[in-house]
Design a protein around this motif. Structure first.
Motif, PDB file in Angstrom:
ATOM      1  N   SER A  83       0.834  -1.206   0.000  1.00 16.54           N
ATOM      2  CA  SER A  83       0.000   0.000   0.000  1.00 16.54           C
ATOM      3  C   SER A  83       0.869   1.257   0.000  1.00 16.54           C
ATOM      4  CB  SER A  83      -0.937   0.005   1.210  1.00 16.54           C
ATOM      5  OG  SER A  83      -1.804  -1.114   1.145  1.00 16.54           O
TER       6      SER A  83
ATOM      7  N   ILE B 238      -4.926   2.547   2.838  1.00  9.81           N
ATOM      8  CA  ILE B 238      -4.510   2.807   4.217  1.00  9.81           C
ATOM      9  C   ILE B 238      -3.305   1.946   4.576  1.00  9.81           C
ATOM     10  CG2 ILE B 238      -6.778   3.621   4.931  1.00  9.81           C
ATOM     11  CD1 ILE B 238      -7.233   1.008   6.371  1.00  9.81           C
TER      12      ILE B 238
ATOM     13  N   THR C 277      -5.174  -3.964   4.452  1.00  8.69           N
ATOM     14  CA  THR C 277      -5.926  -3.816   3.211  1.00  8.69           C
ATOM     15  C   THR C 277      -6.836  -5.030   3.025  1.00  8.69           C
ATOM     16  OG1 THR C 277      -3.960  -2.764   2.291  1.00  8.69           O
ATOM     17  CG2 THR C 277      -5.686  -3.369   0.734  1.00  8.69           C
TER      18      THR C 277
ATOM     19  N   ASP D 116      -3.841  -2.375  -5.682  1.00  4.15           N
ATOM     20  CA  ASP D 116      -3.293  -2.802  -4.401  1.00  4.15           C
ATOM     21  C   ASP D 116      -4.208  -3.904  -3.893  1.00  4.15           C
ATOM     22  OD1 ASP D 116      -2.002  -2.974  -1.999  1.00  4.15           O
ATOM     23  OD2 ASP D 116      -2.923  -1.188  -1.131  1.00  4.15           O
TER      24      ASP D 116
HETATM   25 MG    MG Z   1      -1.918  -2.958   2.326  1.00  5.24          MG
END
Ligand code: MG
Ligand code: GDP
Length: 292
Positions: free
Chosen positions: A19, A32, A40, A59
Motif C-alpha cells: 500500500s 490505508i 488492506t 493494491d
Molecule cells: Mg496494504
C-alpha cells in the motif's frame, strides 16, 4: 507516440509495503497503511494519467491462508488481480525466504505477463546481504526482473515507474482520463475510519470491526458524514467507545483531520457503534460489505 494503458497489480505477503508503494506511485493516500498485517481488505485501484499513457495500479490484500470466510474473499481479490494483469509487481521484503503459497510460485513461473520482483525496505538492509537475496530470488523465479527499493523513502520508485511505462502495452485508456480510482468517496471515508481503529486499538478488536457510511451529504461549505462501526461482540462495543466515549472521540477526530485534508473541505463526522454478531463468517454480511 501511440497511447499506452494497462493494469499493474501489486501482490505480496502482508506488511511488506504494497500500500505504501501504491500511494507513492499514484501520489495520493488511497490505500490505508499501518504496521499491522491485513490492513488492506479490498482490491483498490489507483489510476495515473498522462497525455500518452494510463497506468491502473491495483493494491491487493496480502497473500495469506484463509482462516475466516472473509479471508477467502480477500484471497479471491488476489487471484482475480493476477488474471487481468499486464504487469505483475511481486513485492517482497528484505530477509523474506520464500512465498507462502506454492501455487503462486508456479503461476509466476508460467505466466507470459512480465513480473517485476521488488525487494522492499532496503533502507533496513546491507548491500552484501541484498545481493545474496537477489540471487536467491533469481533462482526461484528466473523469468522475473528484480529491483530493490524503499517504498517508504521513495528510493528507486522513479526507476520502477520508467520500467512500467516501457512495459505498458499500447491501448486506449480503460477509465476516463480524469479518474483517480474506481472507489467511491464513501469507501475512502470507511477506510480512513478503519485505519484509525487499527491504529488505536489492540489485538482482535480492529480485525472484528467494519465501517459503513450511512449518510454522506456534501453541502456548500461542509461535508456531513454519519458512519457506523460494526463489531462482532457486545464487549468489543464497549472497548471501541471507551470510558466516557473517549476512545471513539479519538477515532473521530483523527479521521476527521485526515479526511478534511483529503477532501479539502470542512467535515462534520458522526460515529456510532453497533454489534453485528460474527459478521466475518456470515455470507450475507460479507456481500453487504463487498467481500464476496
Ligand atoms: Mg496494504
Ligand atoms: P502492506 O500490508 O503490504 O500493504 O504494507 P503497508 O504499505 O501497509 O506497510 C507496512 C509497514 O511497512 C508500514 O509500517 C510501512 O510504513 C512500512 N514500510 C513500507 N515500506 C517501507 C520501506 O521501504 N522501509 C521501511 N523501513 N518500512 C516500510
Amino acid at each position: 507516440m501511440k497511447h499506452k494503458a494497462g493494469f499493474v497489480n501489486i501482490i505480496g505477503h502482508p506488511n511488506v509495503g504494497k500500500s505504501t508503494l501504491m500511494n507513492q506511485l499514484v501520489g495520493e493516500q488511497l490505500s490505508i497503511i499501518t504496521s499491522k498485517a491485513q490492513t488492506t481488505r479490498h482490491r483498490i485501484l489507483g489510476i495515473v494519467n498522462e497525455e500518452n499513457y494510463q497506468i491502473v495500479y491495483s493494491d491487493t490484500p496480502g497473500i495469506i491462508d484463509p482462516a475466516y470466510k472473509m479471508q477467502e474473499g480477500m484471497m479471491k481479490f488476489v487471484y482475480s488481480s493476477l488474471k487481468d494483469a499486464d504487469i505483475i509487481l511481486l513485492m517482497l521484503e528484505c530477509g523474506q525466504q520464500k512465498l507462502k503459497d506454492d501455487r503462486l510460485n508456479d503461476f509466476l513461473n508460467k505466466t507470459e505477463v512480465p513480473v517485476i520482483i521488488l525487494i522492499n525496505k532496503i533502507d533496513l538492509s546491507q548491500q552484501d546481504k541484498l545481493e545474496i537475496e537477489m540471487n536467491r530470488w533469481h533462482e526461484q523465479l528466473p523469468k522475473a526482473s528484480i529491483l530493490p527499493l524503499s517504498a517508504l523513502h521513495a528510493f528507486n520508485v522513479d526507476s520502477l515507474k520508467q520500467k512500467i511505462i516501457e512495459l505498458l502495452p499500447e491501448s486506449p485508456p480503460y477509465y476516463p482520463k480524469d479518474s483517480l480510482t474506481d472507489k467511491s468517496e464513501r469507501f475512502f471515508v470507511e477506510e480512513k475510519i478503519r485505519e484509525k481503529i487499527l491504529l488505536l486499538y489492540d489485538q482482535e478488536v480492529p480485525y472484528s470491526a467494519e465501517v459503513e457510511v450511512e449518510s454522506f451529504k456534501d453541502e456548500e461549505d461542509i461535508l456531513k458524514i454519519r458512519a457506523i462501526i460494526y463489531v462482532s461482540r457486545e464487549s468489543q462495543k464497549g472497548i471501541i467507545i471507551g470510558k466516557e466515549g473517549r476512545m471513539l472521540k479519538k477515532v473521530g477526530s483523527s479521521a476527521r483531520k485526515d479526511l478534511e485534508e483529503f477532501f479539502q473541505k470542512k467535515i462534520y463526522l458522526e460515529l456510532y457503534v453497533k454489534v453485528n454478531k460474527d459478521w466475518r463468517n456470515d455470507e450475507n454480511q460479507l456481500k453487504r460489505f463487498g467481500y464476496l
